[in-house]
Design a protein around this motif. Structure first.
Motif, short mmCIF file in Angstrom:
data_model
loop_
_atom_site.label_atom_id
_atom_site.label_comp_id
_atom_site.label_asym_id
_atom_site.label_seq_id
_atom_site.Cartn_x
_atom_site.Cartn_y
_atom_site.Cartn_z
N SER A 152 -7.93 -3.24 -5.06
CA SER A 152 -6.96 -2.45 -4.30
C SER A 152 -5.63 -3.18 -4.17
O SER A 152 -4.71 -2.69 -3.55
CB SER A 152 -7.51 -2.11 -2.90
OG SER A 152 -7.64 -3.29 -2.13
N GLY A 153 -5.54 -4.36 -4.78
CA GLY A 153 -4.34 -5.18 -4.68
C GLY A 153 -3.23 -4.80 -5.64
O GLY A 153 -3.36 -3.87 -6.47
N ALA A 179 -10.70 -0.94 -1.31
CA ALA A 179 -10.28 -1.69 -0.12
C ALA A 179 -11.36 -1.62 0.96
O ALA A 179 -11.58 -2.59 1.70
CB ALA A 179 -8.96 -1.14 0.40
N SER A 188 -10.29 -6.73 -4.28
CA SER A 188 -9.25 -7.19 -5.22
C SER A 188 -8.73 -6.04 -6.08
O SER A 188 -7.59 -6.07 -6.53
CB SER A 188 -9.78 -8.30 -6.11
OG SER A 188 -10.83 -7.82 -6.94
N LYS A 248 -8.37 3.27 -5.01
CA LYS A 248 -7.75 2.17 -4.26
C LYS A 248 -8.29 2.12 -2.83
O LYS A 248 -8.67 1.06 -2.33
CB LYS A 248 -6.24 2.34 -4.23
CG LYS A 248 -5.54 1.25 -3.46
CD LYS A 248 -4.03 1.44 -3.46
CE LYS A 248 -3.38 0.35 -2.62
NZ LYS A 248 -1.94 0.43 -2.66
#
Length: 92
Positions: free
Chosen positions: A31-32, A19, A29, A15
């Protein structure tokens, strides 16, 4: 084989790295919220397909890794591939 603790640690590292990668071909995206675990790994619990999907698939967006296969038929870029999942990984 990874333990539950290792899955949780690897997920956090993936993650953070996704990011960070915000240049050409952004991977932010991954890491969303869509890539957060809906069922958190628990000590003594099982590693679920969701855990594999949300850790392994983003790694495969960055590079081919010998021995790793996409989980649940989701290809890089989010396209659905073959109908697969469960105990058998997809072979794309």
């Amino acid at each position: 084989m990874l333990t539950i603790q290792q899955i949780a640690e690897l997920k956090q590292a993936v993650k953070t790295e996704m990011a960070r990668r915000s240049g050409n071909g952004s991977l932010a995206s991954f890491s969303g919220a869509d890539w957060e675990f809906t069922i958190q790994p628990e000590s003594g619990g099982r590693v679920l397909a969701e855990h594999g999907k949300k850790v392994i698939n983003p790694l495969l967006e960055v590079a081919d890794i010998p021995g790793l296969l996409l989980v649940e038929g989701i290809t890089p870029g989010g396209r659905n591939a073959f109908r697969c999942g469960g105990p058998h990984p997809c072979r794309l």
